[in-house]
Write a protein that holds these residues in place. Structure first.
Motif, mmCIF file in Angstrom:
data_model
loop_
_atom_site.group_PDB
_atom_site.id
_atom_site.type_symbol
_atom_site.label_atom_id
_atom_site.label_comp_id
_atom_site.label_asym_id
_atom_site.label_seq_id
_atom_site.Cartn_x
_atom_site.Cartn_y
_atom_site.Cartn_z
ATOM 1 N N HIS A 80 13.801 15.211 -7.941
ATOM 2 C CA HIS A 80 13.030 16.450 -8.051
ATOM 3 C C HIS A 80 11.988 16.545 -6.941
ATOM 4 C CE1 HIS A 80 12.013 19.938 -10.401
ATOM 5 N NE2 HIS A 80 10.731 19.654 -10.290
ATOM 6 N N VAL A 81 11.633 17.768 -6.604
ATOM 7 C CA VAL A 81 10.634 17.993 -5.566
ATOM 8 C C VAL A 81 9.311 17.312 -5.949
ATOM 9 C CG1 VAL A 81 9.913 20.216 -6.567
ATOM 10 C CG2 VAL A 81 9.536 19.775 -4.140
ATOM 11 N N ASP A 82 8.676 16.727 -4.955
ATOM 12 C CA ASP A 82 7.383 16.041 -5.129
ATOM 13 C C ASP A 82 7.461 14.708 -5.871
ATOM 14 O OD1 ASP A 82 5.804 17.626 -3.652
ATOM 15 O OD2 ASP A 82 4.994 18.803 -5.316
ATOM 16 N N HIS A 83 8.652 14.251 -6.168
ATOM 17 C CA HIS A 83 8.740 12.960 -6.855
ATOM 18 C C HIS A 83 8.660 11.787 -5.879
ATOM 19 C CE1 HIS A 83 10.243 14.157 -11.128
ATOM 20 N NE2 HIS A 83 9.147 14.788 -10.753
ATOM 21 N N GLY A 84 8.689 12.113 -4.557
ATOM 22 C CA GLY A 84 8.433 11.068 -3.566
ATOM 23 C C GLY A 84 9.624 10.665 -2.709
ATOM 24 N N LYS A 85 10.585 11.560 -2.542
ATOM 25 C CA LYS A 85 11.768 11.215 -1.723
ATOM 26 C C LYS A 85 11.368 10.914 -0.276
ATOM 27 C CE LYS A 85 13.689 15.187 -2.762
ATOM 28 N NZ LYS A 85 12.736 15.670 -3.779
ATOM 29 N N THR A 86 10.581 11.831 0.308
ATOM 30 C CA THR A 86 10.180 11.658 1.701
ATOM 31 C C THR A 86 9.311 10.412 1.860
ATOM 32 O OG1 THR A 86 10.109 14.050 1.739
ATOM 33 C CG2 THR A 86 9.267 12.932 3.679
ATOM 34 N N SER A 87 8.369 10.229 0.926
ATOM 35 C CA SER A 87 7.483 9.057 0.992
ATOM 36 C C SER A 87 8.304 7.774 0.909
ATOM 37 C CB SER A 87 6.481 9.080 -0.155
ATOM 38 O OG SER A 87 5.819 10.316 -0.206
ATOM 39 N N ASN A 180 9.378 6.053 -9.322
ATOM 40 C CA ASN A 180 8.332 6.011 -8.296
ATOM 41 C C ASN A 180 6.957 6.329 -8.884
ATOM 42 O OD1 ASN A 180 7.325 5.816 -5.666
ATOM 43 N ND2 ASN A 180 7.563 8.022 -5.306
ATOM 44 N N ASP A 183 2.109 3.306 -9.543
ATOM 45 C CA ASP A 183 0.690 2.982 -9.338
ATOM 46 C C ASP A 183 -0.219 3.978 -10.058
ATOM 47 O OD1 ASP A 183 -0.241 5.098 -6.910
ATOM 48 O OD2 ASP A 183 1.895 4.686 -7.052
ATOM 49 N N LYS A 184 0.331 5.110 -10.462
ATOM 50 C CA LYS A 184 -0.506 6.156 -11.063
ATOM 51 C C LYS A 184 -0.877 5.822 -12.507
ATOM 52 C CE LYS A 184 -0.191 10.504 -8.887
ATOM 53 N NZ LYS A 184 0.242 11.901 -9.043
HETATM 54 P P1 GDP Z 1 9.417 14.795 -2.082
HETATM 55 O O1 GDP Z 1 9.176 16.268 -2.275
HETATM 56 O O2 GDP Z 1 10.263 14.243 -3.192
HETATM 57 O O3 GDP Z 1 9.921 14.416 -0.739
HETATM 58 O O4 GDP Z 1 7.988 14.085 -2.299
HETATM 59 P P2 GDP Z 1 6.948 13.540 -1.237
HETATM 60 O O5 GDP Z 1 7.407 12.263 -0.665
HETATM 61 O O6 GDP Z 1 6.570 14.629 -0.319
HETATM 62 O O7 GDP Z 1 5.730 13.186 -2.188
HETATM 63 C C1 GDP Z 1 5.046 14.160 -2.953
HETATM 64 C C2 GDP Z 1 3.622 13.727 -3.218
HETATM 65 O O8 GDP Z 1 3.601 12.547 -4.008
HETATM 66 C C3 GDP Z 1 2.860 13.394 -1.950
HETATM 67 O O9 GDP Z 1 1.552 13.893 -2.069
HETATM 68 C C4 GDP Z 1 2.863 11.878 -1.907
HETATM 69 O O10 GDP Z 1 1.736 11.373 -1.244
HETATM 70 C C5 GDP Z 1 2.853 11.522 -3.382
HETATM 71 N N1 GDP Z 1 3.487 10.226 -3.639
HETATM 72 C C6 GDP Z 1 4.737 9.836 -3.233
HETATM 73 N N2 GDP Z 1 4.982 8.580 -3.657
HETATM 74 C C7 GDP Z 1 3.889 8.175 -4.343
HETATM 75 C C8 GDP Z 1 3.558 6.951 -5.024
HETATM 76 O O11 GDP Z 1 4.313 5.982 -5.094
HETATM 77 N N3 GDP Z 1 2.348 6.915 -5.645
HETATM 78 C C9 GDP Z 1 1.474 7.969 -5.615
HETATM 79 N N4 GDP Z 1 0.316 7.836 -6.253
HETATM 80 N N5 GDP Z 1 1.755 9.099 -4.971
HETATM 81 C C10 GDP Z 1 2.950 9.224 -4.333
#
Ligand code: GDP
Length: 472
Positions: A80-87, A180, A183-184
């Protein structure tokens, strides 16, 4: 075309085809087997350029059955969006053993490979999201071996999580769940494991076969655990390729660069691509002038599962296009022309249709024993009711299979999923967006609309029994 090339009159070919029970007109398209039969009849020697490639425009996995050289797994990250794929993709980049030194992974080319201790490697597709993944699958390019499903521990299973599960299933790619953001403070892994159960994603701890790994992309914790899970899964899959095979693979990304001309990132599926090779990629071709990796290093060759940028093509291919090395320019022309023709036929609806009538004839000729369908309905309840009834239909020989059922209007994403699964779309009390309609038309995916469940079930019954009422 065939008559021209063989210098045999068209009517003679048509006569011969008639004797075989095939009623054809001069411009009809015949398949490779028939063409071979015709050529044989008229005393021509036939040689196929590349079986897998010419036949259906995609790579045949059968070629790897006898391969003995292990190859690294190719991994896609979805969720899902914002779940951390890019990170997560960014974090995994740093696990490369050489990343501390000069020459770490510096450029985005659509995929990257990390080198791990013990000489192990993993290739990641660097374009998160489902659109790229299903666009490639829709073109028959199944490059992904393993799907990492990212689920944020503080959020849980969301609509795109479910969509990702469906995509992975449709592609027959095993899944590893990366929970993912552990840590939260609000992280609740047990809740996610339980939610996933509803979608038949069963954790190993509960007796299932899905590895669930807790990570934090932000803190870079347990990335080695995730990599270990990938390597374990890859070992089970026993991924092999023949590096001596003539090089073939898939285009991952392509662009027109001002200074360098057409640049395409390809992922080698089998064989070894070398500088100086003559390649055909989609309807582009050229001699490989340079091979560059994600560290911006010049390579002289690239083997199986290695992503590389190639320079030297005469035009820009599309993601999902197949590339293959050919021995000479004449052969290259032949292939590009063939592909151009196929593309035109496809665009005009000549081949590769996903329609009920087409499915019916495949069922009747026993080419398939399953009728895959995708259902979109106004409310989840009616979708479930339809799915339940459809799954009861059919017999041991033919049956309907619901690839995906969801609530809401028909979107482009539904069309790409339908295309890749070879499934027509059944809309119940919903409409398709303009973009979805256009895409469906281009891809030859049929959408049928219903407002009465009985009508829908009646139609499906008809298809399964080989009788379909015409479209109103
Ligand atoms: P994507 O839309 O799935 O690609 O998600 P992003 O990688 O852009 O991450 C969305 C948000 O979640 C960003 O603000 C990241 O900094 C945050 N984020 C991603 N991974 C983690 C994590 O492991 N821990 C925390 N606390 N935040 C994370």
């Amino acid at each position: 075309e065939l008559s021209n090339r063989m210098a045999v009159r068209g009517v003679d070919i048509i006569k011969f085809l008639m004797k075989q029970g095939l009623m054809m007109k001069i411009n009809d398209v015949i398949d490779t087997d028939t063409a071979e039969l015709v050529a044989d009849e008229f005393g021509m020697a036939v040689r196929r350029v590349s079986e897998s490639d010419v036949e259906a425009g995609f790579l045949s996995d059968a070629d790897d059955a006898e391969a003995t050289t292990p190859r690294p797994p190719v991994v896609a990250i979805m969720g899902h969006v914002d779940h951390g794929k890019t990170s997560l993709l960014d974090a995994l980049r740093t696990t490369d053993v050489a990343s501390g030194e000069a020459g770490g992974i510096t450029q985005h080319i659509g995929a990257y490979q990390v080198r791990l201790p013990d000489d192990q490697k993993v290739t990641f597709l660097d374009t998160p999201g489902h659109a790229a993944f299903s666009a490639m699958r829709a073109r028959g390019a199944n490059v992904t071996d393993i799907v990492i499903l990212v689920v944020a521990a503080d959020d849980g299973v969301m609509p795109q999580t479910i969509e990702a599960i469906q995509h992975a299933r449709a592609a027959n790619a095993p899944m590893i769940v990366a929970v993912n953001k552990v840590d939260k403070p609000g992280a609740d892994v047990t809740k996610i494991v339980n939610e996933l159960l509803q979608y038949e994603v069963i954790a190993e701890s509960l007796g299932g076969d899905t590895q669930i790994i807790e990570v934090s992309a932000k803190e870079k914790t347990n990335l080695d655990g995730l990599l270990e899970a990938i390597l374990l899964q890859a070992e089970v899959m026993d991924l092999k390729a023949d590096p001596e095979h003539s090089a073939e693979g898939i285009v991952i990304e392509a662009k027109l660069d001002k200074g360098r001309g057409p640049v395409a990132t390809v992922l080698v599926k089998r064989g070894t691509l070398k500088r100086g090779d003559l390649v055909v990629a989609g309807s582009a071709f050229g001699r490989v002038r340079a091979l560059l990796d994600e560290r911006n290093a010049q390579l002289t060759e690239a083997g199986p599962s290695v992503p590389v940028e190639i320079l030297g093509l005469d035009s820009t291919p599309s993601p999902g296009d197949v590339f293959a090395v050919v021995e000479n320019e004449a052969r290259a022309r032949e292939l590009t022309e063939y592909r151009e023709r196929q593309r035109r036929e496809k665009a005009t609806g000549g081949i590769n249709q996903v329609s009920l009538v087409d499915m019916m004839s495949k069922l009747a000729s026993k080419k398939v024993s399953e009728l895959p369908v995708l259902i979109k309905s106004d409310v989840q309840g009616s979708g479930e009711a339809i799915q339940g009834s459809l799954e009861k239909m059919g017999n041991d020989e033919v049956r309907a299979r619901v690839v995906y059922s969801g609530a809401g209007g028909i979107t482009e994403s539904d069309v790409t999923l339908a295309k890749s699964a070879g499934a027509p779309i059944l809309g119940f009390n919903v409409r398709a967006s303009k973009q979805a309609r256009d895409l469906a038309e281009r891809e030859g995916v049929e959408i049928r609309y219903y407002s009465i469940i009985y009508d829908l079930l009646d139609d499906m019954k008809g298809v399964l029994s080989g009788m379909l009422a015409p479209l109103q």
